[in-house]
Design an enzyme around this catalytic site. Structure first.
Site, PDB file in Angstrom:
ATOM      1  N   GLU A   1     -20.625 -87.214  74.167  1.00  0.00           N
ATOM      2  CA  GLU A   1     -21.486 -86.346  74.962  1.00  0.00           C
ATOM      3  C   GLU A   1     -20.990 -84.929  74.706  1.00  0.00           C
ATOM      4  O   GLU A   1     -19.832 -84.611  75.005  1.00  0.00           O
ATOM      5  CB  GLU A   1     -21.421 -86.706  76.444  1.00  0.00           C
ATOM      6  CG  GLU A   1     -22.005 -88.066  76.768  1.00  0.00           C
ATOM      7  CD  GLU A   1     -23.463 -88.255  76.320  1.00  0.00           C
ATOM      8  OE1 GLU A   1     -24.147 -87.254  76.049  1.00  0.00           O
ATOM      9  OE2 GLU A   1     -23.884 -89.418  76.211  1.00  0.00           O
TER      10      GLU A   1
ATOM     11  N   ASN B   1     -14.255 -79.429  82.569  1.00  0.00           N
ATOM     12  CA  ASN B   1     -15.199 -78.910  83.569  1.00  0.00           C
ATOM     13  C   ASN B   1     -15.552 -79.890  84.685  1.00  0.00           C
ATOM     14  O   ASN B   1     -15.985 -79.458  85.745  1.00  0.00           O
ATOM     15  CB  ASN B   1     -16.452 -78.356  82.886  1.00  0.00           C
ATOM     16  CG  ASN B   1     -17.248 -79.435  82.204  1.00  0.00           C
ATOM     17  OD1 ASN B   1     -16.704 -80.461  81.820  1.00  0.00           O
ATOM     18  ND2 ASN B   1     -18.528 -79.229  82.054  1.00  0.00           N
TER      19      ASN B   1
HETATM   20  N1  LIG Z   1     -22.583 -83.562  77.355  1.00  0.00           N
HETATM   21  C1  LIG Z   1     -21.760 -83.682  78.380  1.00  0.00           C
HETATM   22  O1  LIG Z   1     -21.841 -84.634  79.145  1.00  0.00           O
HETATM   23  C2  LIG Z   1     -20.699 -82.641  78.592  1.00  0.00           C
HETATM   24  C3  LIG Z   1     -20.025 -82.589  79.814  1.00  0.00           C
HETATM   25  C4  LIG Z   1     -19.038 -81.614  79.993  1.00  0.00           C
HETATM   26  C5  LIG Z   1     -18.721 -80.739  78.951  1.00  0.00           C
HETATM   27  N2  LIG Z   1     -19.384 -80.813  77.780  1.00  0.00           N
HETATM   28  C6  LIG Z   1     -19.078 -79.898  76.672  1.00  0.00           C
HETATM   29  O2  LIG Z   1     -17.686 -79.689  76.607  1.00  0.00           O
HETATM   30  C7  LIG Z   1     -17.394 -78.395  76.102  1.00  0.00           C
HETATM   31  C8  LIG Z   1     -16.360 -77.725  76.979  1.00  0.00           C
HETATM   32  O3  LIG Z   1     -15.254 -78.564  77.157  1.00  0.00           O
HETATM   33  P1  LIG Z   1     -13.884 -78.354  76.338  1.00  0.00           P
HETATM   34  O4  LIG Z   1     -13.683 -76.921  76.039  1.00  0.00           O
HETATM   35  O5  LIG Z   1     -12.838 -79.097  77.084  1.00  0.00           O
HETATM   36  O6  LIG Z   1     -14.245 -79.094  74.967  1.00  0.00           O
HETATM   37  P2  LIG Z   1     -13.257 -79.447  73.763  1.00  0.00           P
HETATM   38  O7  LIG Z   1     -14.089 -80.152  72.757  1.00  0.00           O
HETATM   39  O8  LIG Z   1     -12.460 -78.305  73.332  1.00  0.00           O
HETATM   40  O9  LIG Z   1     -12.221 -80.472  74.415  1.00  0.00           O
HETATM   41  C9  LIG Z   1     -12.637 -81.703  74.984  1.00  0.00           C
HETATM   42  C10 LIG Z   1     -11.502 -82.699  74.863  1.00  0.00           C
HETATM   43  O10 LIG Z   1     -11.271 -82.982  73.479  1.00  0.00           O
HETATM   44  C11 LIG Z   1      -9.901 -82.803  73.157  1.00  0.00           C
HETATM   45  N3  LIG Z   1      -9.785 -82.401  71.756  1.00  0.00           N
HETATM   46  C12 LIG Z   1      -9.851 -81.148  71.238  1.00  0.00           C
HETATM   47  N4  LIG Z   1      -9.667 -81.202  69.894  1.00  0.00           N
HETATM   48  C13 LIG Z   1      -9.494 -82.495  69.565  1.00  0.00           C
HETATM   49  C14 LIG Z   1      -9.264 -83.186  68.334  1.00  0.00           C
HETATM   50  N5  LIG Z   1      -9.181 -82.534  67.175  1.00  0.00           N
HETATM   51  N6  LIG Z   1      -9.140 -84.524  68.356  1.00  0.00           N
HETATM   52  C15 LIG Z   1      -9.241 -85.203  69.513  1.00  0.00           C
HETATM   53  N7  LIG Z   1      -9.443 -84.613  70.720  1.00  0.00           N
HETATM   54  C16 LIG Z   1      -9.585 -83.276  70.741  1.00  0.00           C
HETATM   55  C17 LIG Z   1      -9.426 -81.761  74.148  1.00  0.00           C
HETATM   56  O11 LIG Z   1      -8.025 -81.781  74.272  1.00  0.00           O
HETATM   57  C18 LIG Z   1     -10.151 -82.192  75.409  1.00  0.00           C
HETATM   58  O12 LIG Z   1      -9.476 -83.253  76.042  1.00  0.00           O
HETATM   59  C19 LIG Z   1     -18.720 -77.665  76.099  1.00  0.00           C
HETATM   60  O13 LIG Z   1     -19.186 -77.556  74.775  1.00  0.00           O
HETATM   61  C20 LIG Z   1     -19.650 -78.556  76.904  1.00  0.00           C
HETATM   62  O14 LIG Z   1     -20.999 -78.475  76.565  1.00  0.00           O
HETATM   63  C21 LIG Z   1     -20.349 -81.757  77.585  1.00  0.00           C
END
Ligand SMILES: NC(=O)c1ccc[n+]([C@@H]2O[C@H](COP(=O)([O-])OP(=O)(O)OC[C@H]3O[C@@H](n4cnc5c(N)ncnc54)[C@H](O)[C@@H]3O)[C@@H](O)[C@H]2O)c1
Length: 475
Positions: free
Chosen positions: A247, A149
């Site tokens: 985060e 995002n």
């Molecule tokens: N708190 C913050 O600062 C913040 C900022 C932006 C987004 N978000 C959160 O992110 C989420 C949306 O983003 P998303 O759909 O990309 O999240 P996601 O957790 O699906 O993916 C985030 C990252 O983690 C990787 N990933 C997924 N599974 C993994 C695993 N098993 N091992 C290691 N890496 C793995 C993904 O490939 C990606 O690069 C929402 O829940 C949102 O609240 C939080």
């Protein structure tokens, strides 16, 4: 036009591009082709990082900072193209994308300049003829795993403090947004970052992300993404006592009390709920109103929502981009339908998307126990809920497993201070949207929104990427 991106390993661009990313506003349009990194690619990236790190750390800090400053200049010169690519792969509006690229540039400048500031402290000693000082030393190799995002700002705000502190980095960007991270990596490489200091592996979280997390050479892992994935990473990293910074999700609340300026409150909540298509970890997704403002606020918010016109982010007149993916759209639509079934009234928008375009949706008469009042949606949907008093509102704000941001609309300074002191979140906004963060101040959440340890952004970000060593110097 399809752009082919590759992994960056030891200064070489490698990997067969196999994954297609399409424009969420024009599903027929291919935007990027990227590789799917294997555990062997991750191993090679970590080897390159480990080999490059000592020489990088031995450079004077201002020389490291100069490379970040030059990379900022390169990105500045490419600002328009990078922002357009960001719109095409992620969907946000051009204005929002320009703002995000600007943020990445400013983050590089902030940390590049910080290299001139001494780190550590000089402290008095209880021993005679002795001076004590602390040194902040790089942890070694840092892994960064980032979401879709904010596909250039988040990689920038993790990589810049890691690099300027003398660490080598392996970045795994979200598989849906490989292009923006590649722009960042290219600018740093062209600015003179030595080979191996920044490596990028594209691919799935389950394969590339997991391989990174499990490798013992990773001394620190910084992750932004969903709570479920973050908690799994926490277990893996904590088992070997490596540093981990998380985060994660949020269910960010606003409290509008009787003394609030209702028109301003509606503008603030609409900006926080519908800006960035609601796809921000800090997006406002539930609003509690005391009885004196509830009906007027619902009406004003419905009116404000009309300013958000969904469309292709590159098209003039669009003020809200599409939902990122069909899967995310399904989550948004299901949440709205469920809220309706639970008795909520749709006062704006609703679950009637046009392709991946979903109108800003305001739900009133939402029950406290309804899913839409409790679960993260990550779309342009906001639930308005009546409460009897400020005290009940504050209790509802805090009644959540999440604790990222929360806000209060009030004209009473005592209420503002009370809320700031008692909201169980990492960031409080008073009369400002829950979204939008300054780059020079700490950012992070509490409870299930964060690892509750190290903060990101500002000078606080350096703590995660450095060990503190205490030196007793006898004269
Ligand atoms: N708190 C913050 O600062 C913040 C900022 C932006 C987004 N978000 C959160 O992110 C989420 C949306 O983003 P998303 O759909 O990309 O999240 P996601 O957790 O699906 O993916 C985030 C990252 O983690 C990787 N990933 C997924 N599974 C993994 C695993 N098993 N091992 C290691 N890496 C793995 C993904 O490939 C990606 O690069 C929402 O829940 C949102 O609240 C939080």
């Amino acid at each position: 036009m399809t752009t082919t991106v590759q992994n960056l390993i030891g200064g070489r661009w490698t990997g067969d591009p196999v994954t297609v990313r399409r424009n969420p506003a024009r599903p027929g349009e291919e935007v990027a082709l990227s590789p799917s990194a294997t555990p062997a690619d991750v191993d090679a990236a970590l080897t390159a990082a480990q080999e490059a790190q000592p020489a990088w750390a031995a450079l004077p800090a201002p020389a490291r900072g100069a490379i970040l400053l030059d990379a900022a200049d390169l990105l500045r010169a490419r600002h328009a193209d990078v922002a357009a690519d960001l719109v095409r792969e992620e969907g946000k509006t051009l204005a929002e994308a320009k703002g995000e690229v600007r943020r990445a540039i400013d983050v590089l400048r902030f940390f590049g300049s910080l290299a001139w500031k001494s780190s550590g402290e000089v402290l008095p000693s209880g021993l005679p003829a002795t001076t004590i000082f602390t040194r902040h030393e790089p942890v070694g190799v840092a892994a960064l795993i980032t979401p879709w995002n904010f596909p250039i700002a988040i990689p920038a705000w993790k990589a810049a403090p890691a690099l300027v502190s003398g660490n080598a980095v392996v970045l795994k960007p979200a598989e849906l947004t490989p292009l923006s991270a590649t722009h960042l990596a290219s600018a740093l490489a062209e600015a003179g970052l030595p080979a191996g200091v920044l490596n990028v592996v594209h691919g799935s979280g389950a394969v590339a992300g997991d391989a990174l997390a499990r490798d013992r050479r990773v001394a620190a892992l910084s992750f932004t993404g969903s709570t479920a994935v973050g908690l799994g990473l926490h277990r893996t990293l904590s088992e070997r006592r490596a540093r981990v910074q998380l985060e994660m999700g949020g269910k960010n609340a606003y409290l509008v009390v009787d003394d609030a300026d209702v028109a301003a409150a509606a503008r603030i909540v609409a900006a926080g709920a519908f800006g960035l298509t609601g796809q921000a970890c800090t997006a406002t997704s539930r609003v509690y109103c005391t009885p004196g403002v509830l009906p007027a606020f619902v009406e004003a918010l419905a009116k404000e929502s009309e300013a958000f016109v969904p469309g292709d982010g590159l098209r003039e007149g669009t003020t809200m981009g599409p939902v990122l993916s069909e899967q995310q759209l399904d989550t948004d639509v299901t949440a709205i339908r469920q809220a309706r079934a639970d008795g909520a009234t749709v006062v704006a928008g609703g679950a009637d998307p046009d392709g991946q375009l979903l109108g800003p949706t305001v739900l009133a008469d939402v029950a406290h126990e309804s899913g839409v009042a409790k679960e993260e949606i990550f779309g342009p949907v906001v639930a308005v809920i009546g409460v009897d008093s400020y005290e009940e509102g504050l209790a509802r704000v805090n009644d959540s497993p999440y604790g990222l941001t929360a806000g209060v609309c009030t004209t009473n300074l005592a209420t503002a201070h009370h809320f700031a002191a008692h909201a169980q979140v990492g960031v409080v906004k008073v009369n400002r949207p829950t979204t939008g963060l300054d780059l020079n101040v700490p950012f992070g959440g509490v409870k299930d929104s964060s690892s509750n340890t190290f903060r990101e952004q500002g000078t606080a970000a350096l703590d995660f990427y450095t060990w503190s060593k205490t030196v007793y110097l006898g004269h």
